[in-house]
Design a protein around this motif. Sequence first.
Motif, PDB file in Angstrom:
ATOM      1  N   CYS A 152       4.428   1.437  -7.297  1.00 25.95           N
ATOM      2  CA  CYS A 152       3.320   1.452  -8.266  1.00 25.95           C
ATOM      3  C   CYS A 152       3.659   2.292  -9.504  1.00 25.95           C
ATOM      4  N   GLY A 153       4.830   2.986  -9.479  1.00 19.69           N
ATOM      5  CA  GLY A 153       5.255   3.781 -10.630  1.00 19.69           C
ATOM      6  C   GLY A 153       4.953   5.261 -10.499  1.00 19.69           C
ATOM      7  N   ASN A 154       4.199   5.644  -9.483  1.00 22.76           N
ATOM      8  CA  ASN A 154       3.828   7.036  -9.286  1.00 22.76           C
ATOM      9  C   ASN A 154       5.000   7.835  -8.716  1.00 22.76           C
ATOM     10  N   ASN A 155       5.053   9.132  -9.045  1.00 22.10           N
ATOM     11  CA  ASN A 155       6.097   9.980  -8.475  1.00 22.10           C
ATOM     12  C   ASN A 155       5.524  11.215  -7.796  1.00 22.10           C
ATOM     13  N   ILE A 156       4.251  11.176  -7.443  1.00 23.93           N
ATOM     14  CA  ILE A 156       3.605  12.292  -6.752  1.00 23.93           C
ATOM     15  C   ILE A 156       3.303  11.846  -5.319  1.00 23.93           C
ATOM     16  N   PHE A 157       3.860  12.598  -4.368  1.00 24.72           N
ATOM     17  CA  PHE A 157       3.734  12.236  -2.969  1.00 24.72           C
ATOM     18  C   PHE A 157       3.193  13.400  -2.157  1.00 24.72           C
ATOM     19  N   LYS A 158       2.574  13.082  -1.041  1.00 22.94           N
ATOM     20  CA  LYS A 158       2.179  14.078  -0.055  1.00 22.94           C
ATOM     21  C   LYS A 158       3.110  13.859   1.125  1.00 22.94           C
ATOM     22  N   ASP A 214      13.311   2.595  -2.659  1.00 21.82           N
ATOM     23  CA  ASP A 214      12.680   2.691  -3.975  1.00 21.82           C
ATOM     24  C   ASP A 214      13.472   1.876  -4.993  1.00 21.82           C
ATOM     25  N   GLU A 215      12.767   1.144  -5.864  1.00 25.53           N
ATOM     26  CA  GLU A 215      13.434   0.453  -6.974  1.00 25.53           C
ATOM     27  C   GLU A 215      14.005   1.485  -7.937  1.00 25.53           C
ATOM     28  N   HIS A 216      13.221   2.518  -8.224  1.00 32.24           N
ATOM     29  CA  HIS A 216      13.642   3.639  -9.065  1.00 32.24           C
ATOM     30  C   HIS A 216      13.559   4.879  -8.190  1.00 32.24           C
ATOM     31  N   SER A 217      14.670   5.550  -8.023  1.00 32.32           N
ATOM     32  CA  SER A 217      14.755   6.693  -7.120  1.00 32.32           C
ATOM     33  C   SER A 217      13.641   7.707  -7.366  1.00 32.32           C
ATOM     34  N   ARG A 275       6.551  10.266   3.652  1.00 37.65           N
ATOM     35  CA  ARG A 275       6.235  10.446   2.233  1.00 37.65           C
ATOM     36  C   ARG A 275       5.138   9.449   1.863  1.00 37.65           C
ATOM     37  N   LYS A 276       3.956   9.969   1.493  1.00 39.96           N
ATOM     38  CA  LYS A 276       2.820   9.109   1.158  1.00 39.96           C
ATOM     39  C   LYS A 276       2.514   9.199  -0.332  1.00 39.96           C
ATOM     40  N   CYS A 277       2.453   8.049  -0.995  1.00 38.09           N
ATOM     41  CA  CYS A 277       2.135   7.992  -2.420  1.00 38.09           C
ATOM     42  C   CYS A 277       0.681   8.404  -2.639  1.00 38.09           C
ATOM     43  N   GLN A 278       0.443   9.292  -3.590  1.00 32.86           N
ATOM     44  CA  GLN A 278      -0.909   9.746  -3.885  1.00 32.86           C
ATOM     45  C   GLN A 278      -1.688   8.734  -4.731  1.00 32.86           C
ATOM     46  N   GLU A 279      -1.004   7.740  -5.281  1.00 36.91           N
ATOM     47  CA  GLU A 279      -1.665   6.718  -6.099  1.00 36.91           C
ATOM     48  C   GLU A 279      -2.116   5.528  -5.256  1.00 36.91           C
ATOM     49  N   CYS A 280      -1.174   4.898  -4.558  1.00 37.01           N
ATOM     50  CA  CYS A 280      -1.515   3.653  -3.832  1.00 37.01           C
ATOM     51  C   CYS A 280      -1.626   3.855  -2.314  1.00 37.01           C
ATOM     52  N   GLY A 281      -1.120   4.991  -1.796  1.00 36.27           N
ATOM     53  CA  GLY A 281      -1.254   5.284  -0.377  1.00 36.27           C
ATOM     54  C   GLY A 281      -0.142   4.741   0.506  1.00 36.27           C
ATOM     55  N   LYS A 282       0.869   4.121  -0.083  1.00 36.67           N
ATOM     56  CA  LYS A 282       1.973   3.585   0.715  1.00 36.67           C
ATOM     57  C   LYS A 282       2.765   4.735   1.332  1.00 36.67           C
ATOM     58  N   THR A 283       3.095   4.613   2.613  1.00 36.60           N
ATOM     59  CA  THR A 283       3.824   5.658   3.326  1.00 36.60           C
ATOM     60  C   THR A 283       5.180   5.143   3.768  1.00 36.60           C
TER      61      THR A 283
END
Length: 51
Positions: free
Chosen positions: A24-30, A16-19, A40-48
């Motif tokens: 994409c700037g999101n901090n909510i993960f599934k 992560d660039e920012h811990s 850890r999957k980003c709820q905004e862009c879907g990156k895992t």
Amino acid sequence: MENQEEVVVLYKDDPDEHSGRCECGNNIFKSRVQDGKFYRKCQECGKTKIV
């Protein structure tokens, strides 16, 4: 909804660039544990990432 292959990257290869935040700037993960690995999957862009 399209059925796309999930792209999974290793955290050590793409940290992560920012811990605690996705690129994409999101901090909510599934999160899930599968085969002894933490995913850890980003709820905004879907990156895992495997953390």
